[in-house]
Enzyme design. Structure first.
Site, PDB file in Angstrom:
ATOM      1  N   CYS A  26      13.146   1.502 -63.818  1.00  0.00           N
ATOM      2  CA  CYS A  26      14.284   0.736 -63.332  1.00  0.00           C
ATOM      3  C   CYS A  26      13.799  -0.551 -62.699  1.00  0.00           C
ATOM      4  O   CYS A  26      12.664  -0.650 -62.261  1.00  0.00           O
ATOM      5  CB  CYS A  26      15.068   1.524 -62.281  1.00  0.00           C
ATOM      6  SG  CYS A  26      15.801   3.035 -62.919  1.00  0.00           S
ATOM      7  N   GLY A 127      12.372   4.678 -58.990  1.00  0.00           N
ATOM      8  CA  GLY A 127      11.430   5.736 -58.602  1.00  0.00           C
ATOM      9  C   GLY A 127      12.031   7.105 -58.835  1.00  0.00           C
ATOM     10  O   GLY A 127      13.091   7.237 -59.448  1.00  0.00           O
ATOM     11  N   CYS A 260       1.191   2.482 -58.442  1.00  0.00           N
ATOM     12  CA  CYS A 260       1.137   2.923 -59.844  1.00  0.00           C
ATOM     13  C   CYS A 260       0.265   1.949 -60.642  1.00  0.00           C
ATOM     14  O   CYS A 260       0.665   0.814 -60.896  1.00  0.00           O
ATOM     15  CB  CYS A 260       2.542   2.959 -60.429  1.00  0.00           C
ATOM     16  SG  CYS A 260       2.544   3.255 -62.213  1.00  0.00           S
ATOM     17  N   TYR A 266       0.922  -1.520 -68.479  1.00  0.00           N
ATOM     18  CA  TYR A 266       2.004  -1.546 -69.460  1.00  0.00           C
ATOM     19  C   TYR A 266       3.346  -2.046 -68.933  1.00  0.00           C
ATOM     20  O   TYR A 266       4.007  -2.838 -69.596  1.00  0.00           O
ATOM     21  CB  TYR A 266       2.182  -0.135 -70.045  1.00  0.00           C
ATOM     22  CG  TYR A 266       3.372  -0.017 -70.949  1.00  0.00           C
ATOM     23  CD1 TYR A 266       3.389  -0.646 -72.192  1.00  0.00           C
ATOM     24  CD2 TYR A 266       4.501   0.693 -70.552  1.00  0.00           C
ATOM     25  CE1 TYR A 266       4.499  -0.562 -73.021  1.00  0.00           C
ATOM     26  CE2 TYR A 266       5.605   0.789 -71.373  1.00  0.00           C
ATOM     27  CZ  TYR A 266       5.607   0.158 -72.607  1.00  0.00           C
ATOM     28  OH  TYR A 266       6.693   0.242 -73.409  1.00  0.00           O
ATOM     29  N   SER A 307       2.648  -4.914 -77.192  1.00  0.00           N
ATOM     30  CA  SER A 307       1.760  -4.110 -76.364  1.00  0.00           C
ATOM     31  C   SER A 307       0.308  -4.457 -76.688  1.00  0.00           C
ATOM     32  O   SER A 307      -0.043  -4.729 -77.837  1.00  0.00           O
ATOM     33  CB  SER A 307       2.016  -2.629 -76.601  1.00  0.00           C
ATOM     34  OG  SER A 307       1.783  -2.306 -77.942  1.00  0.00           O
ATOM     35  N   ASP A 370      -2.264  -0.625 -75.415  1.00  0.00           N
ATOM     36  CA  ASP A 370      -2.279  -0.371 -73.974  1.00  0.00           C
ATOM     37  C   ASP A 370      -2.136   1.105 -73.640  1.00  0.00           C
ATOM     38  O   ASP A 370      -2.486   1.521 -72.534  1.00  0.00           O
ATOM     39  CB  ASP A 370      -1.223  -1.213 -73.251  1.00  0.00           C
ATOM     40  CG  ASP A 370       0.138  -1.093 -73.887  1.00  0.00           C
ATOM     41  OD1 ASP A 370       0.437  -0.047 -74.477  1.00  0.00           O
ATOM     42  OD2 ASP A 370       0.906  -2.066 -73.795  1.00  0.00           O
ATOM     43  N   CYS A 406       3.789  12.227 -65.520  1.00  0.00           N
ATOM     44  CA  CYS A 406       4.110  11.414 -64.338  1.00  0.00           C
ATOM     45  C   CYS A 406       5.395  11.959 -63.728  1.00  0.00           C
ATOM     46  O   CYS A 406       6.369  12.191 -64.435  1.00  0.00           O
ATOM     47  CB  CYS A 406       4.329   9.960 -64.719  1.00  0.00           C
ATOM     48  SG  CYS A 406       4.959   8.975 -63.339  1.00  0.00           S
ATOM     49  N   CYS A 457      -2.353   5.272 -57.451  1.00  0.00           N
ATOM     50  CA  CYS A 457      -2.019   6.547 -58.069  1.00  0.00           C
ATOM     51  C   CYS A 457      -2.670   6.539 -59.454  1.00  0.00           C
ATOM     52  O   CYS A 457      -2.498   5.598 -60.221  1.00  0.00           O
ATOM     53  CB  CYS A 457      -0.507   6.700 -58.215  1.00  0.00           C
ATOM     54  SG  CYS A 457      -0.058   8.153 -59.199  1.00  0.00           S
ATOM     55  N   CYS A 460      -1.609  10.463 -63.788  1.00  0.00           N
ATOM     56  CA  CYS A 460      -1.410  10.777 -65.204  1.00  0.00           C
ATOM     57  C   CYS A 460      -2.725  10.775 -65.966  1.00  0.00           C
ATOM     58  O   CYS A 460      -2.799  11.264 -67.091  1.00  0.00           O
ATOM     59  CB  CYS A 460      -0.397   9.830 -65.841  1.00  0.00           C
ATOM     60  SG  CYS A 460      -0.705   8.096 -65.524  1.00  0.00           S
TER      61      CYS A 460
HETATM   62  S1  SF4 Z   1       1.306   9.207 -62.615  1.00  0.00           S
HETATM   63 FE1  SF4 Z   1       0.639   7.386 -63.819  1.00  0.00          FE
HETATM   64  S2  SF4 Z   1       2.545   6.366 -64.457  1.00  0.00           S
HETATM   65 FE2  SF4 Z   1       3.065   7.809 -62.790  1.00  0.00          FE
HETATM   66  S3  SF4 Z   1       3.006   6.608 -60.886  1.00  0.00           S
HETATM   67 FE3  SF4 Z   1       0.961   7.530 -61.141  1.00  0.00          FE
HETATM   68  S4  SF4 Z   1      -0.242   5.995 -62.315  1.00  0.00           S
HETATM   69 FE4  SF4 Z   1       1.936   5.446 -62.491  1.00  0.00          FE
END
Ligand code: SF4
Length: 507
Positions: A26, A127, A260, A266, A307, A370, A406, A457, A460
């Site tokens: 979003c 989020g 993130c 991406y 991409s 990517d 994620c 983070c 993933c």
């Molecule tokens: S899990 Fe991956 S896509 Fe999700 S917030 Fe963390 S880094 Fe971003």
């Protein structure tokens, strides 16, 4: 029925869908103190369209009255000149949505507006709240009645428990009960508020335009409305914009941020600056890092546009191998098109990206991507390169394999959707029909950001989740209605603003 690259919508239409990239989540925008707030929010959302294409909305206020318009579709499909003229006021917030919880229904379009205790409150959210189901169940047990299947609605229900408090106090209290990721814009009749979760998963920036204040998911939205970039909304910060200016509140204990990293790879627009860094420059450095880790022999470097384009520029610059556009994108292809005849093989691939045969014939091609999420679209594109005459096709990916879902606002929330969670790299290479497949290392990816690893983070890629998940979290968990004694199918709801029917989500 699903096709390989497009999901069939009706008997004669195909949705042109790229299954190998996560859908964006979003985008949010807010402005205070401008006589043309609705129009500027329209432009802000236009710049953020890449973050959500399912629905959008704008809420305005003039100090006493709140006006709203929301609809399903792209920003220019939902808004026109006449609609914007019916949205007066010096403050506005707006939202573009791709659903990460809740289905694509008009009732789930944001900003979400409620009236409580004589106060009108609107909210837009980027989020995912990971403990949303538990909190919603508790609220329903206490008598709350929800209108939508969005986790966002929980925030306003929690705020309603603090009647009489200031908006900042009731928002702070609500956010103390919530876990997960949120960048928010809120509007009352005379204030705009921007807030970011204490770990700062999703971006949110502040700008200034001739004395008015602006908040937006990315700086590309500030650029379009000619606002000057001021700074990020800090993780855990609540910023109030009103007649007295801009005030910052930091009610939460500081915590190490968990930004993130996939925004750099991406999601974000390459002309944006997020987390204080140029997305374009980070992507070029990702390509240079790929060149150090995978120095391949080849005749040309290419992306599947759009991409991978900026990482491909970085790879070509670092290796000296010429950068070429081996596939050309049709920029005018819509989201759906009429189904072609059965004899037109791979139509949904070629209608979007067509190979340049003269460039590819007999060449050793290095494709920079990517990410690879499911693999099906990539496989069709590789086949298309080979049919155009490419002698060798190698692929390098500017991040490590996505092996874990994620839960913080991106739409790949189950391991089953991720090819790298099921297969080793050699098997993926063979499935995609490649001569070589290489991924960037985690260390190489982080180093390309020129930021500290501990501030990101990486869940993933690593499987280490900084915020624990609530029970049975899923995109449509509220529609499954586990809180209620039995499923409830609500009647169709007519949205008076738009005159469209939207079916109410369960619960
Ligand atoms: S899990 Fe991956 S896509 Fe999700 S917030 Fe963390 S880094 Fe971003």
């Amino acid at each position: 029925m699903n096709t390989e690259n497009g999901k069939r919508q009706t008997e004669n239409e195909i949705i042109c869908q790229d299954d190998d990239h996560p859908r964006e989540h979003c985008g949010i925008f807010g402005i205070y103190g401008h006589p043309d707030a609705a129009r500027l929010t329209y432009f802000g959302l236009y710049a953020l369209q890449h973050r959500g294409q399912e629905s959008c909305g704008i809420i305005t206020a003039d100090g006493s009255r709140v006006h709203q318009h929301r609809g399903l579709g792209l920003v220019p499909e939902v808004f026109d000149q006449q609609i914007l003229e019916r949205l007066p006021g010096h403050l506005a917030i707006g939202h573009v949505r791709y659903s990460t919880t809740g289905s694509t229904l008009l009732i789930n379009a944001q900003p979400f507006v409620v009236q409580h205790g004589g106060r009108t409150l609107a909210i837009g959210h980027n989020g995912n709240l990971t403990n949303a189901r538990e909190v919603r169940c508790r609220l329903e047990e206490g008598g709350s009645i929800f209108q939508s299947s969005m986790d966002t609605e929980i925030i306003v229900h929690l705020m309603a428990h603090h009647r009489g408090a200031s908006v900042v106090e009731s928002l702070t209290n609500a956010l103390e009960h919530l876990k997960g990721s949120y960048s928010l814009v809120l509007a009352t009749a005379d204030q705009v508020i921007a807030a970011r979760d204490p770990l700062g998963f999703r971006p949110l920036v502040l700008g200034q335009l001739n004395g008015s204040w602006v908040a937006a998911s990315e700086t590309c939205a500030l650029d379009l409305v000619e606002a000057d970039y001021l700074r990020e909304v800090e993780p855990g910060e609540i910023v109030v914009m009103d007649a007295a200016g801009l005030h910052s509140h930091k009610p939460f204990a500081p915590a190490p941020p968990q930004r993130c990293i996939f925004e750099f790879i991406y999601f974000a627009r390459p002309d944006s600056q997020i987390f204080g860094k140029s997305v374009y420059q980070v992507r070029k450095r990702l390509g240079a890092a790929l060149a150090r880790e995978h120095p391949l022999q080849g005749d040309m470097v290419m992306p599947f546009p759009d991409s991978g384009t900026y990482a491909a520029i970085g790879y070509a610059a670092a290796t000296g191998i010429p950068f070429e556009m081996g596939m050309i994108r049709n920029h005018y292809v819509g989201r759906t098109f009429i189904q072609p005849s059965q004899t037109m093989r791979d139509f949904s691939v070629r209608v979007k990206l067509n190979p340049v045969k003269e460039l590819l014939k007999g060449r050793r091609v290095i494709v920079i991507e990517d990410s690879i999420i499911r693999g099906t679209t990539t496989r069709s594109r590789v086949k298309s390169l080979r049919e155009a005459g490419a002698r060798e096709v190698s692929m390098l990916v500017s991040c490590p394999p996505h092996r874990f879902p994620c839960y913080y606002g991106i739409d790949f929330s189950s391991k089953g959707e991720l090819i790298a969670a099921q297969q080793e790299t050699e098997r993926i290479r063979d499935f995609l029909g490649l001569d070589y497949l290489g991924y960037l290392s985690l260390e190489g990816m982080v180093a390309a950001t020129e930021m500290e690893r501990a501030t990101f983070c990486l869940s993933c890629f690593s499987g280490d989740y900084p915020v624990p998940l609530g029970a049975a979290f899923s995109k449509t968990c509220f529609e499954e209605d586990l809180c209620a004694p039995g499923p409830w199918e609500g009647p169709p709801v007519v949205c008076e603003m738009q005159g469209q029917k939207g079916k109410r989500g369960k619960g």
